[in-house]
Design a protein around this motif. Structure first.
Motif, PDB file in Angstrom:
ATOM      1  N   LEU A  88       1.218  -1.431   0.049  1.00  0.00           N
ATOM      2  CA  LEU A  88       0.118   0.182  -0.067  1.00  0.00           C
ATOM      3  C   LEU A  88       0.231   1.046   0.456  1.00  0.00           C
ATOM      4  O   LEU A  88       2.160   1.203   0.104  1.00  0.00           O
ATOM      5  N   LEU A  89       0.814   2.353  -0.686  1.00  0.00           N
ATOM      6  CA  LEU A  89       0.403   3.801  -0.422  1.00  0.00           C
ATOM      7  C   LEU A  89      -0.246   4.888   0.002  1.00  0.00           C
ATOM      8  O   LEU A  89      -0.932   5.034  -0.497  1.00  0.00           O
ATOM      9  N   PRO A  90       0.479   5.014   1.345  1.00  0.00           N
ATOM     10  CA  PRO A  90      -0.517   6.141   1.841  1.00  0.00           C
ATOM     11  C   PRO A  90      -0.510   7.402   1.194  1.00  0.00           C
ATOM     12  O   PRO A  90       0.424   7.603   0.054  1.00  0.00           O
ATOM     13  N   VAL A  91      -2.254   8.138   0.613  1.00  0.00           N
ATOM     14  CA  VAL A  91      -2.560   9.190  -0.533  1.00  0.00           C
ATOM     15  C   VAL A  91      -3.139  10.111   0.914  1.00  0.00           C
ATOM     16  O   VAL A  91      -3.758   9.460   2.063  1.00  0.00           O
ATOM     17  N   PRO A  92      -3.080  11.716   0.438  1.00  0.00           N
ATOM     18  CA  PRO A  92      -3.261  12.287   1.578  1.00  0.00           C
ATOM     19  C   PRO A  92      -5.223  12.385   1.512  1.00  0.00           C
ATOM     20  O   PRO A  92      -5.507  13.077   2.446  1.00  0.00           O
ATOM     21  N   GLY A  93      -6.053  11.507  -0.029  1.00  0.00           N
ATOM     22  CA  GLY A  93      -7.084  11.417   0.182  1.00  0.00           C
ATOM     23  C   GLY A  93      -7.295  10.753  -1.139  1.00  0.00           C
ATOM     24  O   GLY A  93      -6.649  10.412  -1.311  1.00  0.00           O
ATOM     25  N   PHE A  94      -8.398  11.104  -1.460  1.00  0.00           N
ATOM     26  CA  PHE A  94      -8.794  10.192  -2.859  1.00  0.00           C
ATOM     27  C   PHE A  94      -7.859  10.870  -4.053  1.00  0.00           C
ATOM     28  O   PHE A  94      -8.397  11.846  -3.966  1.00  0.00           O
ATOM     29  N   CYS A  95      -7.216   9.743  -4.558  1.00  0.00           N
ATOM     30  CA  CYS A  95      -6.611  10.226  -6.008  1.00  0.00           C
ATOM     31  C   CYS A  95      -7.513   9.614  -6.812  1.00  0.00           C
ATOM     32  O   CYS A  95      -7.615   8.561  -7.314  1.00  0.00           O
ATOM     33  N   SER A  96      -7.599  10.367  -7.876  1.00  0.00           N
ATOM     34  CA  SER A  96      -8.442   9.814  -9.381  1.00  0.00           C
ATOM     35  C   SER A  96      -7.271   8.983  -9.900  1.00  0.00           C
ATOM     36  O   SER A  96      -6.025   9.473  -9.635  1.00  0.00           O
ATOM     37  N   THR A  97      -7.720   7.449 -10.779  1.00  0.00           N
ATOM     38  CA  THR A  97      -6.960   7.166 -11.523  1.00  0.00           C
ATOM     39  C   THR A  97      -7.772   6.710 -13.224  1.00  0.00           C
ATOM     40  O   THR A  97      -8.681   6.561 -12.897  1.00  0.00           O
ATOM     41  N   PHE A  98      -7.064   7.585 -14.105  1.00  0.00           N
ATOM     42  CA  PHE A  98      -6.563   7.162 -14.954  1.00  0.00           C
ATOM     43  C   PHE A  98      -6.551   6.003 -15.916  1.00  0.00           C
ATOM     44  O   PHE A  98      -5.434   5.305 -15.920  1.00  0.00           O
ATOM     45  N   GLU A  99      -7.395   5.529 -17.407  1.00  0.00           N
ATOM     46  CA  GLU A  99      -6.880   4.316 -17.423  1.00  0.00           C
ATOM     47  C   GLU A  99      -7.009   4.463 -19.676  1.00  0.00           C
ATOM     48  O   GLU A  99      -7.405   5.206 -19.647  1.00  0.00           O
ATOM     49  N   VAL A 100      -6.164   3.692 -19.701  1.00  0.00           N
ATOM     50  CA  VAL A 100      -6.091   4.356 -21.569  1.00  0.00           C
ATOM     51  C   VAL A 100      -5.745   2.479 -22.317  1.00  0.00           C
ATOM     52  O   VAL A 100      -5.019   1.417 -21.540  1.00  0.00           O
ATOM     53  N   VAL A 101      -6.771   2.374 -23.027  1.00  0.00           N
ATOM     54  CA  VAL A 101      -6.398   0.839 -23.670  1.00  0.00           C
ATOM     55  C   VAL A 101      -5.510   0.882 -24.904  1.00  0.00           C
ATOM     56  O   VAL A 101      -6.290   2.056 -26.109  1.00  0.00           O
ATOM     57  N   VAL A 102      -4.828   0.791 -25.621  1.00  0.00           N
ATOM     58  CA  VAL A 102      -4.107   0.063 -27.154  1.00  0.00           C
ATOM     59  C   VAL A 102      -4.289  -0.750 -27.217  1.00  0.00           C
ATOM     60  O   VAL A 102      -3.360  -1.833 -26.878  1.00  0.00           O
ATOM     61  N   ALA A 103      -4.602  -1.611 -28.618  1.00  0.00           N
ATOM     62  CA  ALA A 103      -4.173  -3.215 -28.801  1.00  0.00           C
ATOM     63  C   ALA A 103      -4.089  -3.118 -30.926  1.00  0.00           C
ATOM     64  O   ALA A 103      -4.720  -2.286 -30.739  1.00  0.00           O
ATOM     65  N   SER A 104      -3.370  -4.122 -30.777  1.00  0.00           N
ATOM     66  CA  SER A 104      -3.093  -3.944 -32.368  1.00  0.00           C
ATOM     67  C   SER A 104      -3.082  -5.722 -33.017  1.00  0.00           C
ATOM     68  O   SER A 104      -2.804  -6.549 -31.841  1.00  0.00           O
ATOM     69  N   ASP A 105      -3.598  -6.121 -33.486  1.00  0.00           N
ATOM     70  CA  ASP A 105      -3.330  -7.172 -34.657  1.00  0.00           C
ATOM     71  C   ASP A 105      -2.429  -7.268 -35.385  1.00  0.00           C
ATOM     72  O   ASP A 105      -2.452  -6.659 -36.202  1.00  0.00           O
ATOM     73  N   LEU A 106      -1.318  -8.073 -35.110  1.00  0.00           N
ATOM     74  CA  LEU A 106       0.307  -8.282 -36.006  1.00  0.00           C
ATOM     75  C   LEU A 106       0.689  -9.308 -36.821  1.00  0.00           C
ATOM     76  O   LEU A 106      -0.148 -10.319 -36.339  1.00  0.00           O
ATOM     77  N   ASP A 107       0.634  -8.869 -37.842  1.00  0.00           N
ATOM     78  CA  ASP A 107       1.174 -10.173 -38.436  1.00  0.00           C
ATOM     79  C   ASP A 107       2.492 -11.460 -38.320  1.00  0.00           C
ATOM     80  O   ASP A 107       3.145 -11.322 -38.778  1.00  0.00           O
ATOM     81  N   ALA A 108       2.239 -11.396 -36.915  1.00  0.00           N
ATOM     82  CA  ALA A 108       3.675 -12.384 -36.933  1.00  0.00           C
ATOM     83  C   ALA A 108       3.350 -12.937 -35.157  1.00  0.00           C
ATOM     84  O   ALA A 108       2.155 -12.981 -34.622  1.00  0.00           O
ATOM     85  N   SER A 109       3.835 -14.151 -35.093  1.00  0.00           N
ATOM     86  CA  SER A 109       3.576 -14.695 -33.977  1.00  0.00           C
ATOM     87  C   SER A 109       4.270 -14.321 -33.092  1.00  0.00           C
ATOM     88  O   SER A 109       4.998 -13.313 -32.654  1.00  0.00           O
ATOM     89  N   PRO A 110       2.835 -14.548 -31.393  1.00  0.00           N
ATOM     90  CA  PRO A 110       3.589 -14.262 -30.630  1.00  0.00           C
ATOM     91  C   PRO A 110       5.548 -13.783 -29.817  1.00  0.00           C
ATOM     92  O   PRO A 110       6.305 -13.682 -29.623  1.00  0.00           O
ATOM     93  N   ALA A 111       5.818 -15.243 -30.313  1.00  0.00           N
ATOM     94  CA  ALA A 111       7.180 -15.495 -29.994  1.00  0.00           C
ATOM     95  C   ALA A 111       8.136 -14.509 -31.157  1.00  0.00           C
ATOM     96  O   ALA A 111       9.098 -14.106 -30.695  1.00  0.00           O
ATOM     97  N   ARG A 112       7.434 -14.368 -31.788  1.00  0.00           N
ATOM     98  CA  ARG A 112       8.614 -13.714 -32.694  1.00  0.00           C
ATOM     99  C   ARG A 112       8.319 -11.849 -32.320  1.00  0.00           C
ATOM    100  O   ARG A 112       9.537 -11.320 -32.137  1.00  0.00           O
ATOM    101  N   ILE A 113       7.151 -11.729 -31.949  1.00  0.00           N
ATOM    102  CA  ILE A 113       7.235 -10.328 -30.968  1.00  0.00           C
ATOM    103  C   ILE A 113       7.696 -10.285 -30.487  1.00  0.00           C
ATOM    104  O   ILE A 113       8.356  -8.965 -30.132  1.00  0.00           O
ATOM    105  N   TRP A 114       7.711 -11.239 -29.167  1.00  0.00           N
ATOM    106  CA  TRP A 114       8.245 -11.327 -27.748  1.00  0.00           C
ATOM    107  C   TRP A 114       9.751 -10.984 -27.823  1.00  0.00           C
ATOM    108  O   TRP A 114      10.467 -10.111 -27.105  1.00  0.00           O
TER     109      TRP A 114
END
Length: 264
Positions: A96-122
């Motif tokens: 846990l991390l103590p904070v002085p009060g409520f802190c807003s959380t933001f989210e971003v999601v970006v995805a792509s379908d790539l023309d290569a296998s997971p192993a090659r991309i990794w």
């Protein structure tokens, strides 16, 4: 009630996930769940989803148990999404991390379908050379002397590896990232749970999943972050969206592919 001690199957932690004295917490205060506790992956899928939802969010503290865990009241945010009533989260102070009060959380999601296998991309994206190719030509992440160029399963989990500076034009420091990985699965992705100069908590989950026969892969970046100052919320979201949209464009230019539709 979600008790994270139950995820450990009797094991103890050899070192805290934060390399400092456990934070000062007090009843009626607020705390941010900064790191997923070890063993989360052994919980039922529904409870894993709740914990991942709570990651990098702030909640009011209720009290500390005799066993040393802190009880967080997560009902206000968890119940509308997952149903039920009376939800609380019981977790050790080192997560846990103590904070002085409520802190807003933001989210971003970006995805792509790539023309290569997971192993090659990794093989590409699990190197600092690959990361900096995604960020280029505008940004570059620094490394520490003696640091391996690769993210592999030998990387220590749950502790800060080093401070990586984000360099504008490869020269001017504009931000830093105290790199910490909570999960790392070769060929499948990672979960980074770090802090940054402008962010109390920075959570970056990158996943690689085969598409169809496995000759293609979906690469998804999920970012959740809590700015240190409220005024940074919207600018941070715009900046993170722009940076990761650029990174995915660079990945598609290298491997081929197209943007992926993200489920609501």
């Amino acid at each position: 009630m979600i008790n994270v001690r139950e995820t450990r199957q009797g094991a103890s932690i050899s070192m805290p996930l934060f390399q400092h004295t456990p934070p000062t917490l007090h009843p009626s205060g607020w705390a941010l769940l900064a790191v997923l506790p070890p063993g989360t992956e052994r919980l039922p899928a529904e409870l894993q989803a709740v914990l991942r939802f709570c990651l990098a969010r702030t909640f009011p503290l209720v009290e500390q148990t005799r066993e040393g865990q802190w009880i967080l009241d997560v009902s206000r945010e968890v119940e509308p999404r997952f149903g039920g009533a009376g939800h609380d989260l019981r977790v050790e102070p080192e997560f846990l991390l103590p904070v002085p009060g409520f802190c807003s959380t933001f989210e971003v999601v970006v995805a792509s379908d790539l023309d290569a296998s997971p192993a090659r991309i990794w093989e590409r994206v699990a190197t600092f050379e690959g990361v900096n190719d995604e960020l280029g030509p505008w940004l570059k992440m620094s490394t520490a002397p003696g640091t391996s160029n690769r993210l592999d399963e030998g990387v220590p989990l749950g502790k800060s590896l080093f401070r990586s500076w984000l360099l504008l034009g490869g020269l001017l420091p504009v931000e830093y990232d105290d790199l910490c990985f909570s999960r790392l699965e070769s060929g499948r992705g990672f979960l980074e749970t770090s802090s940054m100069g402008t962010q109390l908590a920075w959570v970056h989950e990158r996943t690689l999943e085969p598409v169809g026969s496995g000759a293609r892969a979906r690469l998804t970046d999920r970012l959740r972050f809590t700015p240190r100052w409220g005024a940074l919320g919207r600018p941070s979201r715009l900046l993170v969206t722009g940076v990761f949209t650029h990174r995915h464009a660079r990945l598609r230019a290298r491997f081929g592919g197209e943007p992926a539709r993200i489920p609501a």
